[in-house]
Write an enzyme that holds these catalytic residues in place. Sequence first.
Site, short mmCIF file in Angstrom:
data_model
loop_
_atom_site.label_atom_id
_atom_site.label_comp_id
_atom_site.label_asym_id
_atom_site.label_seq_id
_atom_site.Cartn_x
_atom_site.Cartn_y
_atom_site.Cartn_z
N SER A 60 53.48 39.51 51.94
CA SER A 60 52.00 40.40 51.26
C SER A 60 51.17 39.37 51.85
O SER A 60 51.14 37.89 52.62
CB SER A 60 52.35 40.03 49.71
OG SER A 60 51.95 38.95 49.27
N GLN A 61 49.67 39.96 51.22
CA GLN A 61 48.52 39.20 51.46
C GLN A 61 48.42 37.94 51.50
O GLN A 61 48.21 36.88 52.02
CB GLN A 61 47.33 40.35 51.67
CG GLN A 61 46.22 39.88 52.10
CD GLN A 61 46.14 39.19 54.13
OE1 GLN A 61 46.70 40.61 54.36
NE2 GLN A 61 45.60 38.10 53.77
#
Length: 640
Positions: free
Chosen positions: A252-253
């Site tokens: 994920s970011q």
Amino acid sequence: MANHVYNLPVPLLESLTPRNFVGDLEPKLPSSPPPTSVASTSAANSRSCNICNGATFTDVEDQRQHYRSDWHRYNVKTRLNGGQAVSETEFSKLVDALEDSISGSASEESDSEDPDDAVDTLVSKATRNNRSPSPDQIKAATPQTAIAWFHAPPATQIGVYKALFDTGMHQSDYLGQLRQMQHGERTWAMFMVAGGHFAGAIVRVSDGADRGPNDSEPNSQKKKQKRPKTDTEVLKHKTFHRYTTRRKQGGSQSVNDNAKGPAKSAGALLRRYGEQALRDDIRNLIQDWAEDINACERIWIRASASNRKIFVDYDGCVIQKGDGRLRTFPFPTRRPTQSEVSRCLIELTRVKTSHFTEEALRAQDEAHLASRPKPKPIPSTAPAASPVKFKPVKLSKEEEFVREKWSRLLEMVEKGRLEPLKSFWEREGESLGGIDAPIPEWTGEKHATLLQMAAYAGHDVVVEWLLEVLHANPTVDVPLNRVDQDRDSDEASDSSKTAKGSRRTAYDVARNRAVRDVFRRCAGLHPDWWDWFGAAKVPSALSKEMENDRDDKKKARRKGLKDKVREREAKAKPPEPNPELETLSITSSNTASIVTGPQRLGGAAGTSESIAGLTIEMRAKVERERRARAAEARLAALAK
């Protein structure tokens, strides 16, 4: 129906036994002592030794000699260690196996000590051979699986996931709880999140009110039977998807930001927004399902360590962090979808079956026990003292926080990042001990203060900020045991040269003229701050007028050089082209090309011969270019 863990037939449940009990081997009983005759049994009360397998004696003197013998002492020590006594014949074989016999190898001076040593050696050897593995060793060698197995004679085994049972329950109690699972209705909550995908459901896994026909009465006849309910049923379900992961990014970011720093692209902003939106959607859904979740028997969550915080450990959370109902899926799962939740539900509630006879199971157990590594024998003598290994000291959270601050500070100084350094120092400067605080040795830095480090790195703006704004001390000595005394001659040409082994300061480690000028300029502006020309070892002050004079001299020197170049170019200006001379040059060039004889590869050598065959105008142009390059080289040398 028999394949469902909450709907097992009653006869099967009554015949089940834990698989671990069937697999255990019967312990070997100690060998009984050899039978004794009636005469020896009757004489055991008066002249016999109960320790040495009931050995009998003719008179008291023989009995006393026996008690002083090595055989008797060996049996006494062996029995104390939990072993079995041996006969005199077996003891003689043990003695013969030693390199030296107990009675024949002892000298006259050590007759009273060597037999005891030999007996102790034999006892230690017997103890090592008869030692059985400890329960901890057996537990460590036994493979641990996620499934608990049960055995039903003659040749049926069923397996149930251990995660279905209560936390902390011993395996011996699994069977009782398995029988209790067949009664009552129960529901589960199942949540899965990964890669921006979320799937959740509230499912019913059993219904004790209607289990279909009674398995214990197969011959019972009824006019009309109700259709049995399915074993599992999805009561509520919901799926979400948000853009949180860049393709081939590997997570994920937020995970990428923590590893590499926050990205500033538009896609990164969208992914951060997607993570926040996904977290809010899931928490709102859990809040809407709060009543159903509180009534669930188990809560299954598939999430990474960072995504797990979406479900627990936040203000107003429905699922508490230490809830005993929390479980993780004990098998690999795929992308969170509604079909994947249904597949995991079937996998959890389906009973695993196998068909092995008791003999086959016992053969498997024996093969497993034979494959276990034998425990290493404990040496009878004390091992040699091994060198002490210093374990790394475990740091507290406060110490780790302080080390992280120092690491960030040194990185900013080394890379010359002035603006982040200013903001960081405003927040953390006082907690680190001030601008003149010594750099800790655990950092591996060669210098003692931040000023010395910035001067060595060659960042003049950082050095100026440290001196002018923070009033860093330039008189602190550079530690000789942490700095390399060797420097390039070009770097040290304009600095004060120190003898090897003498004290050095921040000015001495400056690597370029710009940094040294900062020290001299500060010494001229603030002469009363420090002992600049003594302890700080700054050679002289540098005022604004001196810098202007130096710049004027440099400009005048450059202007003089340019004027000389122009004069030379004017003198070397070629005359008007003459057609007769051009014809003559062409004729001479053609004549030169007809020259016979050996010639070197590359044409004629020398500067004058390299332009042979050119016109007068071309020769002048080549000469101007050469002089221009020479002038540029001289100007570049003066600018250094």
